[in-house]
Design an enzyme around this catalytic site. Structure first.
Site, PDB file in Angstrom:
ATOM      1  N   GLU A  38      59.013  24.098  -7.744  1.00 52.15           N
ATOM      2  CA  GLU A  38      59.969  24.517  -6.723  1.00 52.15           C
ATOM      3  C   GLU A  38      61.028  23.415  -6.522  1.00 52.15           C
ATOM      4  OE1 GLU A  38      60.815  27.328  -5.418  1.00 52.15           O
ATOM      5  OE2 GLU A  38      62.203  26.441  -3.991  1.00 52.15           O
ATOM      6  N   TRP A  39      61.745  23.127  -7.588  1.00 49.34           N
ATOM      7  CA  TRP A  39      62.894  22.214  -7.547  1.00 49.34           C
ATOM      8  C   TRP A  39      62.569  20.896  -6.843  1.00 49.34           C
ATOM      9  CZ3 TRP A  39      65.605  24.093 -11.258  1.00 49.34           C
ATOM     10  CH2 TRP A  39      65.661  25.469 -11.452  1.00 49.34           C
TER      11      TRP A  39
ATOM     12  N   ASN B 249      69.440  38.004  -4.052  1.00 51.02           N
ATOM     13  CA  ASN B 249      68.227  37.250  -3.730  1.00 51.02           C
ATOM     14  C   ASN B 249      68.214  37.056  -2.222  1.00 51.02           C
ATOM     15  OD1 ASN B 249      67.892  37.067  -6.455  1.00 51.02           O
ATOM     16  ND2 ASN B 249      68.176  34.856  -6.591  1.00 51.02           N
TER      17      ASN B 249
ATOM     18  N   ARG C 194      62.150  39.374 -15.062  1.00 47.74           N
ATOM     19  CA  ARG C 194      63.397  38.603 -15.044  1.00 47.74           C
ATOM     20  C   ARG C 194      63.084  37.143 -15.345  1.00 47.74           C
ATOM     21  NH1 ARG C 194      66.252  36.114 -10.084  1.00 47.74           N
ATOM     22  NH2 ARG C 194      68.149  35.349 -11.050  1.00 47.74           N
TER      23      ARG C 194
ATOM     24  N   TRP D 245      59.745  37.234  -6.262  1.00 50.41           N
ATOM     25  CA  TRP D 245      59.747  35.820  -6.643  1.00 50.41           C
ATOM     26  C   TRP D 245      58.474  35.219  -6.075  1.00 50.41           C
ATOM     27  CZ3 TRP D 245      62.574  32.930  -9.922  1.00 50.41           C
ATOM     28  CH2 TRP D 245      62.237  31.564  -9.966  1.00 50.41           C
TER      29      TRP D 245
ATOM     30  N   ASN E 288      72.600  32.730 -11.577  1.00 45.96           N
ATOM     31  CA  ASN E 288      71.704  32.848 -10.435  1.00 45.96           C
ATOM     32  C   ASN E 288      72.230  31.999  -9.285  1.00 45.96           C
ATOM     33  OD1 ASN E 288      69.029  33.549  -9.170  1.00 45.96           O
ATOM     34  ND2 ASN E 288      68.965  31.312  -9.030  1.00 45.96           N
ATOM     35  N   GLU E 289      72.540  32.643  -8.172  1.00 40.93           N
ATOM     36  CA  GLU E 289      72.860  31.956  -6.923  1.00 40.93           C
ATOM     37  C   GLU E 289      73.895  30.840  -7.046  1.00 40.93           C
ATOM     38  OE1 GLU E 289      69.207  30.605  -5.174  1.00 40.93           O
ATOM     39  OE2 GLU E 289      68.472  32.629  -4.849  1.00 40.93           O
TER      40      GLU E 289
ATOM     41  N   TYR F  70      65.771  35.936   1.269  1.00 39.95           N
ATOM     42  CA  TYR F  70      64.527  35.337   1.766  1.00 39.95           C
ATOM     43  C   TYR F  70      64.375  35.353   3.280  1.00 39.95           C
ATOM     44  CZ  TYR F  70      63.503  33.710  -2.945  1.00 39.95           C
ATOM     45  OH  TYR F  70      63.210  33.670  -4.288  1.00 39.95           O
TER      46      TYR F  70
ATOM     47  N   PHE G  90      54.989  30.032  -4.725  1.00 38.26           N
ATOM     48  CA  PHE G  90      55.614  31.345  -4.534  1.00 38.26           C
ATOM     49  C   PHE G  90      54.969  32.439  -5.381  1.00 38.26           C
ATOM     50  CE2 PHE G  90      59.235  29.007  -2.731  1.00 38.26           C
ATOM     51  CZ  PHE G  90      59.817  29.922  -1.861  1.00 38.26           C
TER      52      PHE G  90
ATOM     53  N   GLU H 262      65.360  38.749  -6.321  1.00 41.93           N
ATOM     54  CA  GLU H 262      64.344  37.819  -5.817  1.00 41.93           C
ATOM     55  C   GLU H 262      64.084  38.119  -4.353  1.00 41.93           C
ATOM     56  OE1 GLU H 262      65.047  33.577  -6.130  1.00 41.93           O
ATOM     57  OE2 GLU H 262      65.677  33.783  -8.219  1.00 41.93           O
TER      58      GLU H 262
ATOM     59  N   HIS I 171      70.283  29.609 -14.710  1.00 43.67           N
ATOM     60  CA  HIS I 171      69.489  29.375 -13.499  1.00 43.67           C
ATOM     61  C   HIS I 171      69.356  27.850 -13.329  1.00 43.67           C
ATOM     62  CE1 HIS I 171      66.413  31.459 -10.701  1.00 43.67           C
ATOM     63  NE2 HIS I 171      66.471  30.204 -10.309  1.00 43.67           N
TER      64      HIS I 171
ATOM     65  N   GLN J  43      61.724  26.076 -14.174  1.00 40.65           N
ATOM     66  CA  GLN J  43      60.595  26.099 -13.245  1.00 40.65           C
ATOM     67  C   GLN J  43      59.251  26.415 -13.918  1.00 40.65           C
ATOM     68  OE1 GLN J  43      63.064  28.625 -10.353  1.00 40.65           O
ATOM     69  NE2 GLN J  43      61.753  27.474  -8.952  1.00 40.65           N
TER      70      GLN J  43
HETATM   71  C1  PNW Z   1      65.934  30.551  -5.041  1.00 36.99           C
HETATM   72  N1  PNW Z   1      68.295  27.953   0.378  1.00 36.99           N
HETATM   73  O1  PNW Z   1      66.383  29.334  -4.573  1.00 36.99           O
HETATM   74  C2  PNW Z   1      65.920  30.366  -6.533  1.00 36.99           C
HETATM   75  O2  PNW Z   1      66.611  31.332  -7.269  1.00 36.99           O
HETATM   76  C3  PNW Z   1      64.565  30.094  -7.110  1.00 36.99           C
HETATM   77  O3  PNW Z   1      64.709  29.333  -8.271  1.00 36.99           O
HETATM   78  C4  PNW Z   1      63.688  29.427  -6.073  1.00 36.99           C
HETATM   79  O4  PNW Z   1      62.463  29.011  -6.589  1.00 36.99           O
HETATM   80  C5  PNW Z   1      63.493  30.413  -4.938  1.00 36.99           C
HETATM   81  O5  PNW Z   1      64.729  30.856  -4.423  1.00 36.99           O
HETATM   82  C6  PNW Z   1      62.661  29.861  -3.783  1.00 36.99           C
HETATM   83  O6  PNW Z   1      63.284  28.750  -3.209  1.00 36.99           O
HETATM   84  C7  PNW Z   1      66.829  29.056  -3.324  1.00 36.99           C
HETATM   85  O7  PNW Z   1      68.098  26.811   0.809  1.00 36.99           O
HETATM   86  C8  PNW Z   1      66.722  27.752  -2.892  1.00 36.99           C
HETATM   87  O8  PNW Z   1      68.921  28.803   1.065  1.00 36.99           O
HETATM   88  C9  PNW Z   1      67.210  27.383  -1.667  1.00 36.99           C
HETATM   89  C10 PNW Z   1      67.804  28.331  -0.861  1.00 36.99           C
HETATM   90  C11 PNW Z   1      67.928  29.637  -1.281  1.00 36.99           C
HETATM   91  C12 PNW Z   1      67.424  29.994  -2.517  1.00 36.99           C
END
Ligand code: PNW
Length: 462
Positions: free
Chosen positions: A420-421, A294, A75, A413, A164-165, A296, A429, A367, A119, A18
């Site tokens: 952002e992917w 992590n 991190r 984060w 990661n995740e 959100y 972010f 995160e 990651h 990223q």
């Molecule tokens: C995380 N969802 O990704 C990642 O660890 C980061 O690389 C990313 O930039 C950040 O969160 C913000 O998106 C996620 O759809 C992406 O639930 C998608 C999801 C959760 C986390």
């Protein structure tokens, strides 16, 4: 105003693909994200991480900003194909040197490096030759790569995060296909997840067997989870919310803490859920020195009685058909640019759910953050929405600590705006603004706010 516990770890987080750019520099091999982002139609506006924030060339400037913010920890992740261009076999010393220099630069300012080994940027060669996370050799390749990192960097790096995740890798990479490698299936996510867990366990075993005594570091895994609140007080919805959490976080955390998948998953997924051997269970059980989380957002969960499948908000739910849970968002909840609802109390509830179920010695939020698009005006970025977000989530985290959650650290984060992917550069972010034309960095007001939080170890009066 209540203080955070003494020694609380305040950090920010990023990941290699990223921010680094330099996608073909110094012997780096291609990752699945290089291939995915270069495939038409896969990312917003065809954007790629070829240059990203060009952190590879500007890391000293970035670390200077981190030092100015007073960060205690940073991190970042290592790009596996920088170290092993073909995924396995020959090591690329130049790639290793970059991370060694990065670590030295951080230590110069007393910023503790927290290193994530994976990651999401898998070496493309492993995808093509071994089917990526579906192949049965992948866990050994990951342990081989991890060992090289422990050996080269472990004298200075004392905090390791294996993956990661894995939920995102499995669900979004192999279930919904919106992330690399872009596969769509209702069985592959379970196989990918299984191999991810074994890869984690093997890397941890390697660290503990060969390095931990001498290097005296800690190693763990980072999982992501949203909170699931029952839609009503009906027993069915309460059970549905619990089931959704077990399918989301329990899928990965139960094997790491208890040695096996949740019973409810075994019952529902049946032959699509692989099983662990006794030896693998032993290797997995207790394989994380801290609980990396992590977090959100939050959704409400309703038991799916069979008639509502079409109106399901599948996105964040795991393989919804297997769960029979319908997810809802309260229309009154404010949302970030990701469309993710801002629900601070969900953070508190999740922390306590984790403390109660797994009894970890430490939880680290690795995160938490939000996307809002604020740009500089006369050199100032007034991202009040972001400050409010952090303030509200941290307030709830503090309440969770008072109620017994052993939260010992928090990483925002992200340090800076980045790729952002699949959504490209449009979702910002960062606490530091990046102009993706000039690559100029401008700390946002949230960075100044965070500096104050870190210095005082508490949230400022409003
Ligand atoms: C995380 N969802 O990704 C990642 O660890 C980061 O690389 C990313 O930039 C950040 O969160 C913000 O998106 C996620 O759809 C992406 O639930 C998608 C999801 C959760 C986390």
């Amino acid at each position: 105003m209540k203080k955070f516990p003494e020694g609380f770890i305040w950090g920010t987080a990023t990941s290699s693909y990223q921010i680094e750019g330099a996608w073909e520099k110094d012997g780096k091999g291609w990752s699945i994200w290089d291939a995915f982002s270069h495939t038409s139609g896969k990312t917003a506006n065809g954007e790629t991480g070829d240059i990203a924030c060009d952190h590879f060339h500007r890391y000293k400037e970035d670390i200077k900003i981190m030092a100015d913010m007073g960060l205690k920890a940073y991190r970042f992740s290592i790009s596996w194909p920088r170290i092993f261009p073909a995924g396995t076999g020959k090591v690329n010393e130049q790639g290793l040197q970059f991370y060694s220099d990065l670590v030295d630069e951080l230590l110069k300012y007393d910023i503790e490096p927290w290193v994530t080994l994976y990651h999401w940027d898998l070496p493309l060669a492993l995808q093509m030759e071994y089917d990526g996370w579906l192949g049965d050799k992948i866990a050994d390749f990951f342990a081989e790569y991890a060992e090289v990192c422990f050996k080269k960097l472990g004298d200075r790096v004392k905090k390791w995060i294996t993956l990661n995740e894995p939920w995102v890798v499995s669900i979004l990479g192999y279930g919904q296909g919106v992330m690399a490698p872009g596969r769509i299936s209702n069985s592959e996510p379970y196989l990918a997840a299984h191999n991810l867990l074994l890869a984690h366990a093997k890397a941890v075993k390697c660290y503990r067997d060969k390095f931990q005594d001498a290097q005296k570091g800690k190693i763990g895994i980072t999982n992501n989870c949203d909170w699931r609140e029952p839609l009503t007080r009906n027993l069915e919805d309460q059970v549905a919310a619990q089931r959704a959490l077990e399918f989301f976080l329990g899928w990965f955390a139960d094997p790491v803490y208890f040695g096996d998948y949740p019973q409810v998953m075994k019952e529902r997924v049946q032959e699509r859920l692989p099983s662990f051997t006794e030896e693998e269970k032993e290797m997995l059980k207790g394989s994380s020195d801290f609980f990396g989380l992590n977090h959100y957002t939050t959704m409400m969960a309703e038991a799916d009685t069979g008639k509502k499948v079409e109106q399901n908000v599948y996105g964040n739910g795991g393989i919804s058909e297997d769960q029979e849970v319908i997810l809802h968002v309260d229309p009154s909840w404010k949302k970030t640019d990701m469309g993710w609802a801002i629900v601070p109390w969900g953070c508190k509830k999740l922390l306590l759910w984790i403390q109660n179920r797994y009894k970890p010695e430490e939880i680290i939020i690795t995160e938490n953050g939000c996307a809002f698009d604020n740009g500089p005006e006369n050199g100032v970025v007034k991202d009040t929405g972001r400050i409010d977000f952090y303030d509200s989530y941290l307030s709830e985290a503090l309440l969770a600590i008072e109620d017994g959650a052993k939260l010992t650290g928090y990483f925002a984060w992200s340090f800076m705006d980045n790729f952002e992917w699949a959504l490209g550069y449009g979702k910002r972010f960062g606490m530091v603004h990046v102009d993706f034309e000039s690559l100029k960095r401008t700390p946002k007001n949230s960075a100044l706010w965070y500096k104050e939080v870190i210095a005082s170890n508490q949230l400022p009066e409003k």
